[in-house]
Write a protein that holds these residues in place. Structure first.
Motif, short mmCIF file in Angstrom:
data_model
loop_
_atom_site.label_atom_id
_atom_site.label_comp_id
_atom_site.label_asym_id
_atom_site.label_seq_id
_atom_site.Cartn_x
_atom_site.Cartn_y
_atom_site.Cartn_z
N TRP A 143 65.69 10.24 10.06
CA TRP A 143 65.23 10.46 8.31
C TRP A 143 64.69 9.45 8.00
N GLY A 144 64.31 7.76 8.97
CA GLY A 144 63.23 7.31 8.47
C GLY A 144 64.31 6.43 7.29
N GLN A 174 58.16 6.91 -0.44
CA GLN A 174 58.31 7.94 1.20
C GLN A 174 57.59 9.19 0.43
N THR A 175 56.85 9.96 1.75
CA THR A 175 57.36 11.36 1.09
C THR A 175 57.82 12.59 1.83
N GLU A 176 58.56 13.39 1.95
CA GLU A 176 59.31 13.99 2.50
C GLU A 176 59.28 15.80 2.77
N ALA A 196 52.26 20.69 3.95
CA ALA A 196 50.46 19.74 3.92
C ALA A 196 52.22 17.88 3.39
N VAL A 197 51.42 16.85 3.71
CA VAL A 197 52.55 15.56 3.25
C VAL A 197 51.54 14.78 2.82
N ILE A 226 58.95 15.92 8.04
CA ILE A 226 58.19 15.64 8.19
C ILE A 226 58.29 14.05 7.39
N TYR A 227 57.54 13.40 7.74
CA TYR A 227 57.67 12.10 6.64
C TYR A 227 56.66 11.17 6.41
N HIS A 228 56.08 10.73 5.38
CA HIS A 228 55.01 9.82 4.88
C HIS A 228 55.80 8.56 4.48
N HIS A 229 55.28 7.82 5.49
CA HIS A 229 56.23 5.97 4.77
C HIS A 229 54.97 5.41 5.15
#
Lengths: 664, 179, 156
Positions: free
Chosen positions: A235-236, A518-520, A532-533, A615-618
């Protein structure tokens, strides 16, 4: 046969370590050159013997000799070769052998390269190294012998914990141990200096390279461990303030302080007894880390198999090494002569501030990590100390360290003008204002305040460090060619400092970016679904079954697009290891340097038609480790400075050229 | 005075070392209950489906006598180890034992009880574990001793052993019954 | 013995990939869900080793996450949710220990050390300055200092 050879080599190494310790100590006390010189061949012989033992254990793992208990417990015939080799140090016993390999390699390096050391100092340093070796060899032979046989031999092994079957983690322990053990050099030099009763700039110049090397490898080891946690745990997260992480972080913090206080000893002959104390404390914290990880005294997610007998043994080692050296310190340190004088506002003053803050930071981590234990044994109740505590206490101490780090190098030795230094930093000030403005604009007033602080700090550290370098080479003040010429001829230590300090700015950038923005997305997805992330479109195409050497995996295929244009195909896996009956996630990461797209495939849902997909955007997260690598490189570049080269200090003295100390 | 300053690191280390040594004695997993000497939570659990004879478990049933509340599950292996101890406590040593069946499948629980015997005066089925959270349960088995006024007076985490019963529970029961 | 049993039976998740929060737990209201996540990070998973319930996939951690969300839905403030859990499990569940008599050293220790260190450093520097004054060194003129700085810079 070969395992027995390894076993005998260890026993022999123990006796050689005794020889490395006793005669040189006696010889140094009685000025008997022959006795002192025993240390050199002994150190080399000890290294060779330990290497034989290590080779024998590696052999047993590589050929899967299941008559050796250690191999049975930690290996499997189908395990990939890389992990057969790394599995040697993936368990308690083997990792202790690696520990002592590092120790004896450092010892032999002093024996071979330390030709210009004063003979008594060299003999005593090697003797102390030998003493540490005795402790750890006894520990291995009495409580953690990896060469024990099992009869009859089972057909196959239990396999290594699959989480450790990963390239990031495979190479993380050697770096970590090299760092821990590297600090033993500073320790040995400190104890030897206390016995001698003398600390001078030359002493610091011998200690600095070892500390730099240890610090660089420890930095790398910690960075690798954090990187591994980031991509393997699914989970980053990259830092958890777990006791075992803290156990490696405390020596790093103390080592960073030591690195800087040793500069003051070297350049100005001041802060001597403090530097000696830091050398002892840094290595003691490394030992304590070993104790905490292996005794089970604190609960941690990473702990080794726990055996109280081992815990007691390491505690005794700790008591002898740390207790003994601190007692020696209390007796001998008061006699150390105070050296160069300086005003509070000066380079020395800045380094003192650095040490004060870093020591406080170390103490903060120490108190937080051990408080539950202290409270419990005093029967005052049970508490948990976790990430929220450390974030609330450590960060406020760390921020001034970074602020001061930029200003310090602008201050001259002995006495400096703070106003002038700050004036020269106006470019960094502009960068801070710009960073805050851009961050505020990007967040459009909605983001966390910590993001503003973090970005400001990152800009200050990065730009400020570069400004200092530009000043040194008089960039834009003299013709470009002159600046270039100056840069080339700058000491490597100046280069190293700039690289390491600027890299801290990069790491802060990464830490801030991922923590703040961060987006999760956690959803149940079926093949064909879209999510969509952060402006990216993730399409879950399919799941296939894949056979690995010692695991089976479900591999998902995700196509990532942005505005209809393809960005990447990501293939996260969910592996099941049959022998250990464990599952691991192998997340798939697409990195663009500015951010990571991170997909982890979780468990199937109840009816089996969909999977839990994370899905994550870090944003900016890669910079954490780019910064970590930069810090290590800074250390290594500094290490190539000519004054640390073999023989350099000695030559200088013979030529009658004074060390770079201004006349009083 | 100055020398004392140089001795300080050594003294601090002695303190830390002693703490480490004493640390071996403690069990980091043993978490004290926050509910000791506080009233037991108010709850009303249905019986295990298919075993309605005793009609579930509620706070009201615990009132009036010193009782032991035992949290168990059929999937919990140490529960089986403590089962004879609990049976003896309830049938021979005269302490009423009530059960909370923690997150169990009803059919598994019934099979388990018929195979091992049912020493419980009544059993409440806590399917979602929410009532157990009110009790502060963090692992099964756990046992709570409740006094006549309905207060929790003692908690034991892990399987009950004859030793715990003899040395802690029975004396406490005796004391509470007198008081 | 007891420890071993507990360890094996209760904490089946030691260091496993912690795919903790599941989609079916999450609240429809993103703001409330974000609050739930923040609260979850403050609460320790009791059967795990130093993980928060937000990070742990142990069943009890999931139950507690659901409980936290139920309390939020019932209209509790963040502090009330934390108090609800602490009433049942004690201060042990809080990863940020409350500030009270027994945690005084924990919370104030770092700042006390900084303060003592600062005082110590100040005394040390002042003591040194006394020595410096005794050594009869005239302060450098601006010009001398500039030259000295230039020399020092060249030398390092």
């Amino acid at each position: 046969m070969i395992p027995e050879l390894g076993h005998y080599a260890l026993v022999l190494a123990l006796f050689v370590a005794l020889v490395q310790t006793v005669p040189p100590l006696v010889g140094a006390a009685t000025r008997n050159a022959a006795w002192m010189n025993v240390a050199v061949p002994a150190a080399i012989a000890q290294m060779l013997l330990v290497l034989i033992a290590y080779g024998a254990l590696t052999w047993a793992h590589v050929v899967s000799d299941f008559s050796v208990l250690n191999v049975v417990q930690n290996s499997h015939s189908l395990k990939p070769m890389l992990y057969k080799v790394s599995g040697v140090w993936g368990n308690h016993e083997g990792s202790m052998i690696l520990w002592i390999v590092m120790l004896t390699v450092f010892g032999a390096a002093v024996a071979v390269f330390g030709r210009n050391l004063p003979p008594t100092l060299k003999a005593r340093v090697l003797a102390v190294q030998g003493l540490i070796g005795i402790g750890f060899l006894l520990f291995i032979l009495m409580t953690s012998n990896p060469f024990i046989r099992v009869i009859p031999a089972p057909l196959d092994g239990n396999d290594l914990n699959p989480l450790l079957q990963d390239p990031g983690l495979a190479f993380h322990p050697p770096f970590l141990y090299a760092g821990y053990v590297g600090f033993s050099m500073a320790f040995s030099f400190a104890v030897a200096a206390l016995i001698e009763g003398r600390v001078d700039p030359a002493w610091a110049r011998w200690v600095r390279p070892w500390t730099l090397a240890a610090w660089s490898t420890l930095t790398m080891g910690i960075a690798m461990g954090s990187w591994w946690a980031y991509y393997e745990l699914g989970w980053g997260g990259w830092w958890y303030w777990d006791p075992v992480e803290n156990a490696s972080f405390m020596p790093w913090l103390a080592g960073t302080a030591l690195l800087h206080s040793a500069i003051v000893v070297e350049k100005r002959d001041a802060l001597k007894s403090w530097t000696i104390l830091l050398s002892i404390v840094t290595f003691s914290l490394s030992l304590m880390g070993t104790f905490l990880v292996r005794s089970g005294i604190l609960t941690s997610v990473h702990a080794f198999a726990v055996d109280p007998k081992r815990g007691i043994f390491i505690l005794v080692l700790l008591a002898v090494a740390t207790g003994g050296s601190l007692l020696l310190y209390s007796l001998r340190a008061p006699a150390l002569k105070a050296g160069g004088l300086f005003a509070p506002i000066s380079r020395e003053g800045a380094l003192v501030l650095n040490n004060l803050l870093l020591s406080t930071a170390t103490a903060t981590v120490f108190i937080g990590t051990l408080y539950p234990l202290f409270l419990d044994i005093m029967k005052l109740g049970k508490v948990s100390v976790g990430a929220p505590f450390f974030n609330a206490t450590f960060v406020p101490v760390a921020i001034p360290v970074v602020i001061a780090m930029v200003v310090g190098p602008f201050l001259s030795w002995k006495r400096a003008d703070l106003g002038a230094a700050l004036t020269r930093l106006w470019v960094a000030g502009v960068a801070v204002v710009a960073a805050v403005a851009v961050t505020a604009y990007v967040q459009a007033g909605g983001g966390p305040l910590t993001a503003l602080v973090g970005m400001a700090l990152a800009a200050w550290a990065f730009v400020g460090s570069l400004v200092e370098f530009a000043e040194r080479i008089r960039l834009f003040r003299v013709p470009m060619a002159d600046s270039w010429n100056r840069a080339v001829h700058l000491p490597r230590s100046a280069w190293g400092m700039t690289i390491a300090h600027a890299s801290i700015g990069l790491s802060i950038l990464g830490m801030t970016g991922t923590s703040a923005w961060q987006t999760e997305s956690i959803t149940a997805m079926k093949p064909g679904d879209h999510t969509a992330v952060a402006g990216y479109e993730f399409r879950f195409d399919s799941v296939g079954l894949v056979d690995g050497p010692n695991f089976k995996a479900e591999r998902g295929v995700f196509t990532v697009t942005r505005d209809g244009k393809p960005v990447a195909t990501l293939e996260p896996e969910r592996r099941s290891y049959s022998t250990t009956r464990m599952t691991t996630t192998e997340s798939a990461i697409h990195t663009t340097v500015f951010s990571d797209l991170y997909v982890a495939l979780g468990d199937p849902t109840q009816n089996g038609s969909a999977w839990i997909v994370r899905i994550y955007h870090h944003p900016l997260v890669p910079w954490i480790w780019i910064g970590g690598v930069g810090m290590m490189l800074g250390g290594l570049v500094s290490l190539t400075d000519r004054r640390f080269r073999v023989g350099a200090p000695e030559r200088r003295r013979r030529q009658g050229k004074a060390a770079p100390l201004p006349a009083e | 005075m100055r020398r004392l300053l140089y001795l300080l690191p050594f003294l601090l280390f002695i303190g830390v070392g002693v703490a480490f040594y004493l640390g071996f004695e403690r069990d980091p997993r043993d978490i004290p209950s926050a509910l000791i000497d506080k009233p037991a939570p108010v709850f009303d659990l249905p019986p295990v489906p298919g075993q309605p004879a005793t009609g579930g478990l509620s706070s009201a049933k615990l009132a009036g006598d010193v009782t032991l509340v035992n949290v168990f599950a059929s999937w919990c292996i140490p529960c089986k180890a403590e089962h004879p101890v609990i049976t003896r406590l309830s049938r021979e040593q005269g302490v009423p034992v009530y059960g909370i069946n923690y997150k169990d499948k009803p059919e598994d629980a019934l099979t388990w009880l018929s195979r091992n015997g049912n020493p419980y005066a009544a059993i409440g089925a806590d399917q979602d574990g929410r009532v157990s959270i009110d009790w502060g349960v963090y692992g099964v088995p756990e046992s709570y001793l409740i006094d006549r006024q309905g207060r929790i007076r003692f908690k034991h985490v892990g399987p009950l052993t004859p030793q715990v019963v003899e040395e802690q529970i029975l004396p406490m029961v005796k004391h509470l019954r007198q008081g | 013995m007891k420890r071993v049993l507990l360890a094996t039976l209760l904490a089946l998740s030691t260091l496993s990939p912690a795919l903790a929060v599941q989609p079916d737990e999450m609240l429809p209201d993103p703001a409330m869900e974000a609050r739930a996540r923040d609260i979850s990070q403050e609460l320790r998973c009791l059967v795990c080793q130093n993980q928060s319930i937000d990070d742990s996939n142990a069943p009890l951690a999931r139950d507690l996450r659901l409980l936290v969300r139920d309390r939020l839905k019932a209209g509790d403030s963040d502090d009330k949710v934390l108090a609800f859990v602490t009433d049942r499990y004690g201060d042990y569940v809080l990863l940020r220990p409350p500030f009270k008599a027994t945690t005084l050293v924990l919370w104030l220790g770092p700042f006390a050390i900084l303060l003592l260190g600062a005082i110590g450093t100040f005394l040390f520097l002042r003591g040194r300055r006394g020595v410096a004054a005794g050594a009869d060194t005239a302060p450098l003129s601006a010009d001398e200092r500039r030259r000295l700085d230039a020399l020092l810079r060249k030398d390092e």
